[in-house]
Design a protein around this motif. Sequence first.
Motif, short mmCIF file in Angstrom:
data_model
loop_
_atom_site.label_atom_id
_atom_site.label_comp_id
_atom_site.label_asym_id
_atom_site.label_seq_id
_atom_site.Cartn_x
_atom_site.Cartn_y
_atom_site.Cartn_z
N CYS A 29 4.46 -1.24 -2.29
CA CYS A 29 3.70 -1.48 -2.13
C CYS A 29 2.80 -2.94 -3.42
CB CYS A 29 1.85 -0.78 -2.46
SG CYS A 29 2.13 0.18 -0.64
N ARG A 30 3.45 -2.89 -5.26
CA ARG A 30 2.74 -3.79 -6.14
C ARG A 30 3.55 -5.22 -5.53
NH1 ARG A 30 6.00 -0.04 -9.81
NH2 ARG A 30 7.72 -0.77 -10.06
N TYR A 31 5.20 -5.27 -4.36
CA TYR A 31 5.47 -5.99 -3.76
C TYR A 31 5.67 -6.64 -2.66
CZ TYR A 31 8.60 -4.77 -7.69
OH TYR A 31 8.55 -3.89 -9.53
N ALA A 32 4.57 -5.97 -2.66
CA ALA A 32 4.28 -6.31 -1.35
C ALA A 32 3.26 -8.25 -0.82
CB ALA A 32 3.08 -5.24 -0.37
N PRO A 33 3.50 -8.30 0.36
CA PRO A 33 3.53 -9.56 0.54
C PRO A 33 1.42 -9.26 1.20
CG PRO A 33 4.48 -9.53 2.62
CD PRO A 33 5.17 -7.92 1.89
N CYS A 47 6.01 -3.73 3.97
CA CYS A 47 7.04 -3.86 4.12
C CYS A 47 8.38 -2.79 3.95
CB CYS A 47 6.79 -4.72 2.97
SG CYS A 47 6.48 -4.30 1.01
N CYS A 96 9.48 -1.64 1.22
CA CYS A 96 9.14 -1.95 -0.46
C CYS A 96 7.79 -1.02 -1.13
CB CYS A 96 9.23 -3.82 -0.84
SG CYS A 96 7.72 -4.55 -0.48
N THR A 141 2.68 3.85 -0.69
CA THR A 141 3.86 3.56 -1.32
C THR A 141 4.41 4.77 -0.96
OG1 THR A 141 3.87 1.82 -2.85
CG2 THR A 141 5.28 2.89 -2.66
N CYS A 154 6.26 0.37 2.24
CA CYS A 154 4.46 0.12 1.91
C CYS A 154 4.06 0.01 3.43
CB CYS A 154 4.66 -0.86 0.99
SG CYS A 154 2.68 -1.45 0.64
N TYR A 167 11.71 2.29 -0.53
CA TYR A 167 10.56 2.26 -0.65
C TYR A 167 9.42 1.67 0.56
CZ TYR A 167 11.25 3.06 -5.41
OH TYR A 167 11.54 3.66 -6.94
#
Length: 163
Positions: free
Chosen positions: A69-73, A65, A67, A21, A34, A32
Amino acid sequence: ADFVRMRRGCEVTSVDLRRQTDTFRTGRRTTYSCTDVYRYEFSVATTARAPPQTVTSRSEQFPACNCACRYAPEPHPGTFQEGDKVACWQPRHTPVSSLYKCPNEACYRIIAPELDKEDAVHDARLQMLNGCGFAGLGLCFLGAAGISWMISAKPVAHARELL
């Protein structure tokens, strides 16, 4: 060519995925990004009698993404999987040109050497553009300073001619 393809090929022995991230702050706003970063280990058999040696490849990156990384697909799939038999290259001559990023001491690679050259050319172009941009900006400031000086200077010589 600076590299030659190895006849025996190589085998991917492990795949390491790391998610990175990056945080960017501009004023009060934070954004952010990722990135999925893969690093591969692979075995190289240089001769039929020599035992294969395990070496590390250069990293391979894929944007995941905009975003954290904890929210990444799900991660972007890497190019190689463990157990894959892949093409690999070794340097034709040593020392190896600084255009190439050698991922291991012998500079064996499973990611095409041409990609390093493309990266180097891309980086050089960016540096040239940055240099031209800063030079242009410097000329603008120089011109503005000259105009400012001309406006503020008193026309003494011209006034004497009128008298």
